[in-house]
Scaffold this active site. Sequence first.
Site, PDB file in Angstrom:
ATOM      1  N   SER A   1       0.172   6.544   4.492  1.00 46.53           N
ATOM      2  CA  SER A   1       0.058   6.934   3.086  1.00 46.53           C
ATOM      3  C   SER A   1      -1.393   7.255   2.777  1.00 46.53           C
ATOM      4  O   SER A   1      -2.309   6.703   3.393  1.00 46.53           O
ATOM      5  CB  SER A   1       0.520   5.792   2.185  1.00 46.53           C
TER       6      SER A   1
ATOM      7  N   TYR B   1      -0.455  -2.698  -0.529  1.00 48.96           N
ATOM      8  CA  TYR B   1       0.209  -1.586   0.146  1.00 48.96           C
ATOM      9  C   TYR B   1      -0.822  -0.756   0.908  1.00 48.96           C
ATOM     10  O   TYR B   1      -0.623  -0.398   2.069  1.00 48.96           O
ATOM     11  CB  TYR B   1       0.910  -0.723  -0.907  1.00 48.96           C
TER      12      TYR B   1
END
Lengths: 252, 433
Positions: A144, A157
């Site tokens: 990501s 995250y």
Amino acid sequence: MNATPRRIVIFGATSRIATETARLWLARGVHLVVVARSPERLRMLSDDLSIRSGGLAEVDAVAADLEDLDALPALWDSLTQRFDDLDGVLIAHGNLPDQARCESDSQAMLRAIRVNALSAMTLLTAIANDFEKRKRGVIGVIGSVAGDRGRKSNYVYGAAKGMLTLFLQGLRNRLHGSGVAVVTLKPGFVITPMTQDFERDGLLWARPEAVARGIVQAFARRRDVVYLPWFWRPILWVIRMIPEPVFKRLSL
Amino acid sequence: MPTSWNRLPRVTHARLIELQDRNAGLPDTDSPLLAWGNGRSYGDVCLNDGGTLLLTQGMDRLITFDRNTGVLDCEAGIMLGDILRWCLPQGWMLPVVPGTQWITVGGAIANDVHGKNHHVAGTFGRHVLEMELLRSDGERLLTSPTVNAELFAATIGGLGLTGLITRVRLRMIPANNELMLTEGIPFGHLDAFWELNDRIGGEWPYTVSWIDCVARGRRLGRGVFLAGRHAPPQPAGVRLPQWRDHSRSIPFDLPFSLLNRHSVRGFNALYYRVARSSGRRLQHYQPYFFPLDGIRNWNRVYGRKGFYQYQCVLPREHAREGIRALLRRIATSGQGSFLAVLKTFGDMPSPGLLSFPRPGVTLALDFSNHGSLTHRLFADLDDMVSSAGGALYPGKDARMSVTMFRRGFPQWERFATFVDPAFSSTFWRRMNP
């Protein structure tokens, strides 16, 4: 070299991005092995894929809990025994944890790290050795843009995806020359169930089909690091260049 | 932020929820629910200000397909374009497609859409064999023309108000290939359109006419009659028309509308000249059915203020003088845009209580939003449509009056008894003040 693998395993195949990618690969005649937790949703996916291909495609479904790290090496072994011509892997599972919860509950934080980083790294350890021996294949992992720099809004995250990015860097370095490509896929904002609580307005939001097209192309071209869509590369370059004394004051 | 295609009105939703699993129950919320497919309807039938939108695009799986009979079972969030991509190479075609392929099956049912083949195939809803409807009381109901038939009729054209459509069984039609045999025939004025439509309309399964809504006087209603049919099997070894997705998008809202009196006049004159020379040819189905899908966000050319579409149907007995009056008023207003479409509806009854298509003629045009100027024009057009006994299309509407709706859809009261109490929309609240 410019060739899409012939048989690809997709871990976390029922996610939006993985499903769209599977449909595109199928249309290109790739044989697929789809792995996800829910047997029911896997069956729904493989029925869908089979109809799209006119009943011609080979789609095999394997249900497995990818958060059960201890079971993952055996899972990979069973896959290679069943399919001896595997030459592609897409690791697509993960979820967006509740950052606030991760700040107050270390168990939640650890779970987030496990599902978003440790699970993929456990699989990769087995896969890498296997592909290295066979001297071919493409390993793609969905990271990501959040892993490029820690921010207060989602650093748990981000830390997991950042760990994955570093792991893949090292793995790519190790496997260079072995015939195995390691592709780090870094999507930005994608309109999927994972992001339904965001204000999804504006130019930065991409549709899952567009991200899937980027993944298929990155596999065919055996790219190293791909931002999806491409414009995140310059954006993240700028974000990484901001000096920390300045960055720590920002709310990005 | 979900909007409708014309980007009017702009409303805020309390929650957006992505649906993925057709077997899951409805989410727990205290605000009214409405399914949102791909936001290609105009106005507010797909909006639910202050309420919850259930985004259905993640429910887009194929369930079963019988390659011998062409019966398809699919989830309601799949888009028509996504079905066409695999079904045509396998020899099957959707029975009805509207002017864009980027709508969901659920949306096609909720608006009971029509296509260029309405005069031979009727509406989309006629080809639905069965639907599963999830109601807020937790019931999961199978509906068909014979099972829960009234609820079925309410759901077709039911604007998403009767519950969540989860899965649909459709009957497809056979097609030899992805090609269309098409012919463009120009007509110099409105009388010539009627003559042409009567003479050859019946020979073609797909017909539609583009109208130059700027032309006046002797040229009032000039345009091009576009007819098509699925091509026969093609001989091997011949070069056939190909199609590749070269679609481009307009990446942001233009600050103002590109459409003004001059650009529209120029476009219409050019289109008329080009179409006049098109004649009979083989064409790929994509540019034939979906010419505007080539520009993915064409709605943005109308600028930030958005636009309106005005689509009405006039019953056959008043169609000729009615269409003439409408076109004359639009031409003198100078507000019409390049998307004026005229099409005759056939006699096949629409299955839905609120279905828009009925025997007669439908006219559809886009208008830039010029505020009160545009609304004054619409008020005049409304009077003409009303006095001809016509109706406006809810799926294209952001402004019709309650009276106009009730007059155009006399079954609205019976329909209301089938509305799921947990479902609502901005449109529905507007029609039930």
